[in-house]
Design a protein around this motif. Sequence first.
Motif, short mmCIF file in Angstrom:
data_model
loop_
_atom_site.label_atom_id
_atom_site.label_comp_id
_atom_site.label_asym_id
_atom_site.label_seq_id
_atom_site.Cartn_x
_atom_site.Cartn_y
_atom_site.Cartn_z
N TYR A 142 0.88 -7.01 -1.07
CA TYR A 142 0.72 -5.87 -1.98
C TYR A 142 1.78 -5.94 -3.07
O TYR A 142 2.72 -6.73 -3.00
CB TYR A 142 0.88 -4.54 -1.22
CG TYR A 142 0.21 -4.50 0.13
CD1 TYR A 142 -1.18 -4.56 0.26
CD2 TYR A 142 0.97 -4.39 1.31
CE1 TYR A 142 -1.78 -4.52 1.50
CE2 TYR A 142 0.36 -4.34 2.55
CZ TYR A 142 -1.01 -4.42 2.65
OH TYR A 142 -1.61 -4.37 3.88
N SER A 143 1.64 -5.08 -4.06
CA SER A 143 2.61 -5.01 -5.15
C SER A 143 3.96 -4.48 -4.64
O SER A 143 4.02 -3.80 -3.61
CB SER A 143 2.10 -4.10 -6.27
OG SER A 143 0.84 -4.54 -6.74
N PRO A 144 5.05 -4.75 -5.37
CA PRO A 144 6.37 -4.22 -4.98
C PRO A 144 6.38 -2.69 -4.97
O PRO A 144 5.66 -2.05 -5.72
CB PRO A 144 7.29 -4.76 -6.08
CG PRO A 144 6.59 -5.97 -6.61
CD PRO A 144 5.13 -5.64 -6.54
N ASP B 121 6.53 -3.51 1.47
CA ASP B 121 7.56 -4.14 0.65
C ASP B 121 8.94 -3.57 0.99
O ASP B 121 9.92 -4.32 1.11
CB ASP B 121 7.24 -3.91 -0.83
CG ASP B 121 8.23 -4.59 -1.75
OD1 ASP B 121 8.29 -5.83 -1.75
OD2 ASP B 121 8.97 -3.87 -2.47
N ILE B 122 9.02 -2.26 1.18
CA ILE B 122 10.29 -1.61 1.51
C ILE B 122 10.84 -2.15 2.83
O ILE B 122 12.02 -2.48 2.95
CB ILE B 122 10.11 -0.08 1.59
CG1 ILE B 122 9.86 0.49 0.20
CG2 ILE B 122 11.34 0.59 2.22
CD1 ILE B 122 9.42 1.95 0.19
N ASN C 213 -9.41 13.71 -9.40
CA ASN C 213 -9.35 12.27 -9.20
C ASN C 213 -8.41 11.96 -8.04
O ASN C 213 -7.26 12.38 -8.03
CB ASN C 213 -8.85 11.57 -10.46
CG ASN C 213 -9.89 11.58 -11.56
OD1 ASN C 213 -11.09 11.55 -11.30
ND2 ASN C 213 -9.45 11.63 -12.81
N PHE C 214 -8.91 11.25 -7.06
CA PHE C 214 -8.17 10.92 -5.84
C PHE C 214 -7.75 9.45 -5.94
O PHE C 214 -8.57 8.55 -5.89
CB PHE C 214 -9.08 11.15 -4.62
CG PHE C 214 -8.39 11.10 -3.29
CD1 PHE C 214 -7.85 9.91 -2.82
CD2 PHE C 214 -8.31 12.23 -2.50
CE1 PHE C 214 -7.23 9.86 -1.58
CE2 PHE C 214 -7.69 12.19 -1.25
CZ PHE C 214 -7.15 11.00 -0.79
N ALA C 215 -6.45 9.21 -6.07
CA ALA C 215 -5.93 7.85 -6.20
C ALA C 215 -5.91 7.17 -4.83
O ALA C 215 -5.43 7.74 -3.85
CB ALA C 215 -4.52 7.87 -6.79
N VAL C 216 -6.44 5.95 -4.77
CA VAL C 216 -6.38 5.19 -3.51
C VAL C 216 -5.72 3.85 -3.78
O VAL C 216 -5.92 3.23 -4.84
CB VAL C 216 -7.79 4.99 -2.89
CG1 VAL C 216 -8.37 6.31 -2.45
CG2 VAL C 216 -8.73 4.29 -3.84
N GLY D 275 -2.47 -1.26 -5.36
CA GLY D 275 -1.35 -1.07 -4.45
C GLY D 275 -0.83 0.34 -4.50
O GLY D 275 -1.17 1.13 -5.40
N GLY D 276 0.01 0.69 -3.51
CA GLY D 276 0.53 2.04 -3.41
C GLY D 276 1.40 2.44 -4.57
O GLY D 276 1.36 3.59 -5.03
N ALA D 277 2.22 1.51 -5.08
CA ALA D 277 3.14 1.84 -6.17
C ALA D 277 2.38 2.30 -7.42
O ALA D 277 2.77 3.26 -8.08
CB ALA D 277 4.02 0.64 -6.49
N GLN D 278 1.28 1.61 -7.73
CA GLN D 278 0.49 1.97 -8.90
C GLN D 278 -0.22 3.30 -8.70
O GLN D 278 -0.31 4.13 -9.62
CB GLN D 278 -0.52 0.87 -9.21
CG GLN D 278 0.12 -0.44 -9.67
CD GLN D 278 -0.90 -1.54 -9.86
OE1 GLN D 278 -1.86 -1.66 -9.10
NE2 GLN D 278 -0.70 -2.37 -10.87
#
Length: 321
Positions: free
Chosen positions: A38-40, A45-46, A152-155, A184-187
Amino acid sequence: MTRKLLPRRLVLTLLCAIALPASAENWPNKPIRIIVPYSPGGSSDIIARAISGPLSDALKQTVIVENKAGANGNTGTDAVAKANDGHTLLLCDVGALAITASVYAKLPFDPSKDLKPVAMLAYSPHLLVVHPSVTASNLQELVALSHKQKLNFAVTAIGSAPHLAGVAVEKATKAEWQYIPYKGGAQAIGDTVGGQTQVLMNGMLATLPHVQSGKLKVLGVSKATRVPLLANVPTIAEQGVKGFESGTWQGVLMPANTPPAVVAKVSAELTRIIRSPEVRERLVSQGAEVYTMSPAEMSSFFERERKNWATVVAQGGVKIE
């Protein structure tokens, strides 16, 4: 004199066997890569960066964290599944990995056959959060609001655990929202903080700092019981979705061809590191629980998750060609 040629598949198998260490005695003998698919900035990532330094010290070898995002985590996972150097690890959301085979019509790897569980490390529940401009202060008000205006629900990705958790809540409450997929979660967090999306379900480890800073408003926790860091926030189950529980389960896997002795060595070191006071306290302060499992326990967990999420996927009609 005619020489017989070995079948290509047998040649590849022999080459892989030569490349891999025969035992854990002389392992590792070169730098270790931890692939995060996944993205940083996300939960995996953590945790990868929290354990990389201690793991390097323990094994006396360089440990490199490499983010290889793409195809909802499948790009990085496929790279690890096909690795034959004996020094490549995958750190990902094991629950999300269990979903993959149900969501994708075709995969370049088989999660159950091409990867070997090594160690479970941590668990963090999902937080149901909204942009501060959203007027709802609990799940019931959010559901009511979803019938009056577009939300809008971000996934983090289509077919990810947070996405399916959102689908489960939507079905149970008859909410209405539009899913917006990210890589990814960060975005996904970034756009919800910025107000481009209004609702988000994501792992507590990556999301809590934005709640604490006031950039996001938390409406519910996807755990059976309330969490100490958010003692005043009710669980989603308390708010009418009986028995609801979801979250991210970070764990480490290696290619299926990894020798058992190496798996055992890595598992023991990772379990010791994640349980150490300095790493444990660091993660707990961010909303994660240290949650360890042996390779055998992790394998059983993976199969249970695969079956459980397959039902949710079927009910939600989620499929990627």
